[in-house]
Enzyme design. Structure first.
Site, short mmCIF file in Angstrom:
data_model
loop_
_atom_site.label_atom_id
_atom_site.label_comp_id
_atom_site.label_asym_id
_atom_site.label_seq_id
_atom_site.Cartn_x
_atom_site.Cartn_y
_atom_site.Cartn_z
N GLN A 1 -14.35 110.33 53.61
CA GLN A 1 -13.22 111.21 53.89
C GLN A 1 -11.91 110.43 54.06
OE1 GLN A 1 -15.51 113.65 57.02
NE2 GLN A 1 -14.10 115.12 56.08
N CYS B 1 -14.17 121.73 57.83
CA CYS B 1 -14.24 120.35 57.35
C CYS B 1 -12.82 119.85 57.13
CB CYS B 1 -15.03 120.29 56.05
SG CYS B 1 -15.12 118.65 55.31
N LEU B 2 -12.55 118.63 57.58
CA LEU B 2 -11.20 118.08 57.41
C LEU B 2 -10.84 117.92 55.94
CD1 LEU B 2 -11.12 115.38 60.23
CD2 LEU B 2 -10.46 117.79 60.32
N HIS C 1 -23.61 117.78 59.39
CA HIS C 1 -22.44 117.86 58.50
C HIS C 1 -22.01 116.48 58.02
CE1 HIS C 1 -18.39 119.75 57.48
NE2 HIS C 1 -18.09 118.46 57.49
N GLU C 2 -21.93 115.53 58.94
CA GLU C 2 -21.50 114.18 58.56
C GLU C 2 -22.58 113.46 57.74
OE1 GLU C 2 -18.47 113.56 58.89
OE2 GLU C 2 -18.05 115.22 60.26
N HIS D 1 -22.10 114.41 54.29
CA HIS D 1 -20.98 113.71 53.64
C HIS D 1 -21.42 112.39 53.03
CE1 HIS D 1 -17.31 115.95 54.05
NE2 HIS D 1 -17.43 116.11 55.35
#
Length: 208
Positions: free
Chosen positions: A74, A120-121, A162-163, A166
């Protein structure tokens, strides 16, 4: 009883921002559609000052964007690493980072799925319901190579899952139906400028 767990261990007190953030710089947050977000990240094989500096930058970037977690891809770095500062459903705060994280596979018979809002960023402004297990265990190492195992429940379990997605090259949109994905992208179109204005203001407040 301590209400903060750092690297999975309880501590008696902890500052509002992780100390790493004081050493970091804010980096640009990548957005859905950029290649680095959509392919599996590489294992970290070199431990040292460069990795520590990346962790510092990721913490400050996460705080500037008002996030609860942030993966290395990210910020444009395709390595298996994420940081987090997240509360669980009981209000207990969890802070830390995990290098080369692996999410345990849970027995389906012993897990409960929670269908709750998730953002989510890298999908700025969108919040959609995503089913996630109510418990998650992630194993890996810290930035010095020491073994780690972090367990979360409720919202913190959602953050860990979630991470972990990623670093495997997935964003939460991948878990949505075509219709819901379209709705999420509509929300991004409507709210992106507002989100980035807030991030700019927060970045200024944290760095001046």
């Amino acid at each position: 009883m301590p209400r903060v767990f750092v690297q999975g261990q309880p501590v008696a007190s902890y500052p509002p921002l992780a100390p790493e953030a004081r050493r970091g710089s804010v980096r640009r947050v990548t957005e859905v559609g950029e290649e680095v977000l959509h392919k599996a990240c590489r294992d970290v094989t070199e431990f040292g000052p460069d990795l520590a500096a990346l962790v510092d930058d990721m913490f400050l970037t996460m705080y500037a964007a008002d996030g609860a977690g942030l993966a290395a891809n990210q910020v444009g770095v395709g390595l298996r690493l994420f940081v987090y500062d997240c509360r669980d459903d009981e209000g207990v705060r969890h802070v830390g980072h995990i290098v080369n994280p692996v999410l345990d596979r849970l027995d389906p018979a012993r897990r409960r799925l929670l269908d709750e809002g998730e953002g989510c960023l890298s999908v700025p402004g969108a919040v959609m319901d995503v089913p996630r297990p109510d418990r998650a265990v992630v194993r890996g190492v810290d930035k010095d190579g020491g073994a780690l195992a972090v367990e979360g429940t409720g919202y913190f379990a959602r953050c860990l899952a979630h991470e972990a997605d990623h670093v495997d090259g997935h964003v939460y949109l991948d878990r949505l139906s075509a219709r819901d994905r379209k709705e999420a992208l509509r929300q991004v179109a409507d709210r992106r400028e507002e989100v980035f204005a807030r991030r700019a203001a927060k970045t200024k407040a944290l760095t001046t």
